[in-house]
Write a protein that holds these residues in place. Structure first.
Motif, PDB file in Angstrom:
ATOM      1  N   GLY A  81      53.966  35.312  45.194  1.00 28.48           N
ATOM      2  CA  GLY A  81      55.370  35.040  44.478  1.00 28.48           C
ATOM      3  C   GLY A  81      56.176  36.391  44.140  1.00 28.48           C
ATOM      4  N   TRP A  82      55.462  37.735  44.220  1.00 24.89           N
ATOM      5  CA  TRP A  82      55.757  38.852  43.984  1.00 24.89           C
ATOM      6  C   TRP A  82      56.131  39.995  45.126  1.00 24.89           C
ATOM      7  N   VAL A  83      56.698  40.702  45.298  1.00 26.41           N
ATOM      8  CA  VAL A  83      56.908  41.618  46.153  1.00 26.41           C
ATOM      9  C   VAL A  83      57.281  42.846  45.555  1.00 26.41           C
ATOM     10  N   ILE A  84      56.378  43.973  46.346  1.00 27.27           N
ATOM     11  CA  ILE A  84      56.773  45.428  45.866  1.00 27.27           C
ATOM     12  C   ILE A  84      57.672  46.102  46.867  1.00 27.27           C
ATOM     13  N   HIS A  85      58.936  46.713  46.371  1.00 26.94           N
ATOM     14  CA  HIS A  85      59.760  47.478  47.214  1.00 26.94           C
ATOM     15  C   HIS A  85      59.272  48.990  47.056  1.00 26.94           C
ATOM     16  N   GLY A  86      59.821  49.856  48.010  1.00 28.59           N
ATOM     17  CA  GLY A  86      59.698  51.105  47.894  1.00 28.59           C
ATOM     18  C   GLY A  86      58.787  51.722  48.876  1.00 28.59           C
ATOM     19  N   SER A 135      39.449  35.382  48.645  1.00 30.91           N
ATOM     20  CA  SER A 135      38.272  35.300  48.095  1.00 30.91           C
ATOM     21  C   SER A 135      38.023  35.917  46.829  1.00 30.91           C
ATOM     22  N   LYS A 136      39.144  36.546  46.230  1.00 27.04           N
ATOM     23  CA  LYS A 136      39.040  37.278  44.854  1.00 27.04           C
ATOM     24  C   LYS A 136      39.072  36.367  44.073  1.00 27.04           C
ATOM     25  N   ALA A 137      38.252  36.755  42.893  1.00 33.30           N
ATOM     26  CA  ALA A 137      38.268  36.112  41.469  1.00 33.30           C
ATOM     27  C   ALA A 137      39.437  36.042  41.078  1.00 33.30           C
ATOM     28  N   LYS A 138      40.061  34.800  40.425  1.00 32.58           N
ATOM     29  CA  LYS A 138      41.367  34.692  39.820  1.00 32.58           C
ATOM     30  C   LYS A 138      41.049  34.504  38.290  1.00 32.58           C
ATOM     31  N   LEU A 139      41.826  35.477  37.715  1.00 34.30           N
ATOM     32  CA  LEU A 139      41.923  35.386  36.194  1.00 34.30           C
ATOM     33  C   LEU A 139      43.339  34.981  35.987  1.00 34.30           C
ATOM     34  N   SER A 140      43.336  34.706  34.497  1.00 31.69           N
ATOM     35  CA  SER A 140      44.774  34.311  33.853  1.00 31.69           C
ATOM     36  C   SER A 140      45.448  35.666  33.561  1.00 31.69           C
ATOM     37  N   GLN A 141      46.649  35.750  33.463  1.00 32.15           N
ATOM     38  CA  GLN A 141      47.296  36.994  33.158  1.00 32.15           C
ATOM     39  C   GLN A 141      46.501  37.591  31.894  1.00 32.15           C
ATOM     40  N   TRP A 142      46.494  36.718  30.884  1.00 33.45           N
ATOM     41  CA  TRP A 142      46.018  37.449  29.636  1.00 33.45           C
ATOM     42  C   TRP A 142      44.536  37.923  29.613  1.00 33.45           C
ATOM     43  N   ALA A 182      49.310  45.712  44.178  1.00 33.99           N
ATOM     44  CA  ALA A 182      49.503  44.822  45.193  1.00 33.99           C
ATOM     45  C   ALA A 182      48.361  43.659  45.260  1.00 33.99           C
ATOM     46  N   SER A 183      47.025  44.319  45.088  1.00 27.54           N
ATOM     47  CA  SER A 183      46.055  43.264  45.209  1.00 27.54           C
ATOM     48  C   SER A 183      45.874  42.352  44.080  1.00 27.54           C
ATOM     49  N   GLU A 217      32.342  38.580  39.005  1.00 30.72           N
ATOM     50  CA  GLU A 217      32.980  38.611  40.201  1.00 30.72           C
ATOM     51  C   GLU A 217      34.504  39.815  40.114  1.00 30.72           C
ATOM     52  N   ALA A 218      35.125  39.155  38.738  1.00 36.18           N
ATOM     53  CA  ALA A 218      36.371  40.020  38.667  1.00 36.18           C
ATOM     54  C   ALA A 218      36.019  41.512  38.207  1.00 36.18           C
ATOM     55  N   VAL A 219      34.988  41.443  37.476  1.00 37.46           N
ATOM     56  CA  VAL A 219      34.682  42.782  36.724  1.00 37.46           C
ATOM     57  C   VAL A 219      34.224  43.740  37.622  1.00 37.46           C
ATOM     58  N   TYR A 220      33.448  43.382  38.702  1.00 35.92           N
ATOM     59  CA  TYR A 220      32.576  44.095  39.830  1.00 35.92           C
ATOM     60  C   TYR A 220      33.660  44.173  41.125  1.00 35.92           C
ATOM     61  N   ASN A 221      34.390  43.327  41.428  1.00 34.67           N
ATOM     62  CA  ASN A 221      35.081  43.393  42.815  1.00 34.67           C
ATOM     63  C   ASN A 221      36.613  43.190  42.418  1.00 34.67           C
ATOM     64  N   GLY A 222      37.018  43.421  41.498  1.00 27.05           N
ATOM     65  CA  GLY A 222      38.534  43.137  41.305  1.00 27.05           C
ATOM     66  C   GLY A 222      39.024  41.498  41.137  1.00 27.05           C
ATOM     67  N   TYR A 223      40.059  41.361  40.856  1.00 30.45           N
ATOM     68  CA  TYR A 223      40.556  40.047  40.885  1.00 30.45           C
ATOM     69  C   TYR A 223      42.131  39.739  41.210  1.00 30.45           C
ATOM     70  N   GLN A 224      42.533  38.853  41.349  1.00 23.99           N
ATOM     71  CA  GLN A 224      43.807  38.591  41.372  1.00 23.99           C
ATOM     72  C   GLN A 224      44.348  37.546  40.065  1.00 23.99           C
ATOM     73  N   ILE A 225      45.568  37.919  39.522  1.00 25.27           N
ATOM     74  CA  ILE A 225      45.932  37.019  38.349  1.00 25.27           C
ATOM     75  C   ILE A 225      46.650  35.796  39.017  1.00 25.27           C
ATOM     76  N   LYS A 226      46.301  34.832  38.299  1.00 27.03           N
ATOM     77  CA  LYS A 226      46.842  33.272  38.811  1.00 27.03           C
ATOM     78  C   LYS A 226      48.384  33.300  38.764  1.00 27.03           C
ATOM     79  N   PHE A 227      49.128  33.808  37.769  1.00 20.67           N
ATOM     80  CA  PHE A 227      50.264  33.604  37.562  1.00 20.67           C
ATOM     81  C   PHE A 227      50.918  34.884  36.844  1.00 20.67           C
ATOM     82  N   SER A 228      51.575  35.433  37.567  1.00 23.16           N
ATOM     83  CA  SER A 228      52.292  36.905  36.992  1.00 23.16           C
ATOM     84  C   SER A 228      53.384  36.795  36.341  1.00 23.16           C
ATOM     85  N   THR A 229      53.911  37.190  35.262  1.00 18.25           N
ATOM     86  CA  THR A 229      55.207  37.329  34.726  1.00 18.25           C
ATOM     87  C   THR A 229      55.817  38.800  34.720  1.00 18.25           C
TER      88      THR A 229
END
Length: 151
Positions: A126-131, A7-14, A120-121, A68-80
């Motif tokens: 398609g990405w994983v955090i190790h450690g 349900s998180k807002a989706k933003l472009s990486q830019w 992480a959020s 929604e992105a400003v107030y509650n966070g977001y998820q990037i649509k496609f990360s590089t």
């Protein structure tokens, strides 16, 4: 991905990078949103040379998602890789180490538990955090972000 991520807002990486860069001005979320919608944004003198008119245009095209992105966070649509490295610098003030060796591509950084959870959020699928975190939660530990599947 947890159900809350769906349900998180989706933003472009830019757009996410531009939004994070505005945190340096210390504006409240309300002031940041007002300035973005009004197009009252500074000239970016950073190495990124952001054109904030593009952020204003994105916010105008989908105001509810942007709010929604400003107030509650977001998820990037496609990360590089480079985008993740830039996000770490802009959002967390953390210089990351970028590895571009074929088959070993990754971004490494030292993060607190809270910073790791925020990253992480925000990452796209398609990405994983190790450690593993060692020591108190407010101390930094080494993490490595890499693609979930390698070609």
């Amino acid at each position: 991905m947890s159900s809350s991520d769906k349900s998180k807002a989706k933003l472009s990486q830019w757009d996410a990078l531009m939004l994070e860069s505005l945190n340096a001005y210390g504006w409240s979320k309300e002031e940041r949103l007002r300035r973005i919608h009004a197009g009252e944004l500074p000239q970016d003198e950073s190495k990124f040379k952001f054109d904030y008119k593009l952020l204003t245009a994105s916010a105008a095209s989908d105001p509810a998602t942007f709010e929604e992105a400003v107030y509650n966070g977001y998820q990037i649509k496609f990360s590089t890789l480079r985008g993740i490295s830039s996000w770490l610098l802009l959002a967390l003030g953390e210089e990351a180490e970028l590895s571009l060796e074929p088959g070993q591509e990754s971004v490494s950084a030292k993060l607190t538990v809270e910073e790791r959870d925020r990253l992480a959020s925000t990452l796209s699928y398609g990405w994983v955090i190790h450690g593993e975190h060692t020591g108190p939660a407010d101390e930094k530990s080494a993490y490595r972000v890499e693609p979930l599947n390698r070609l």
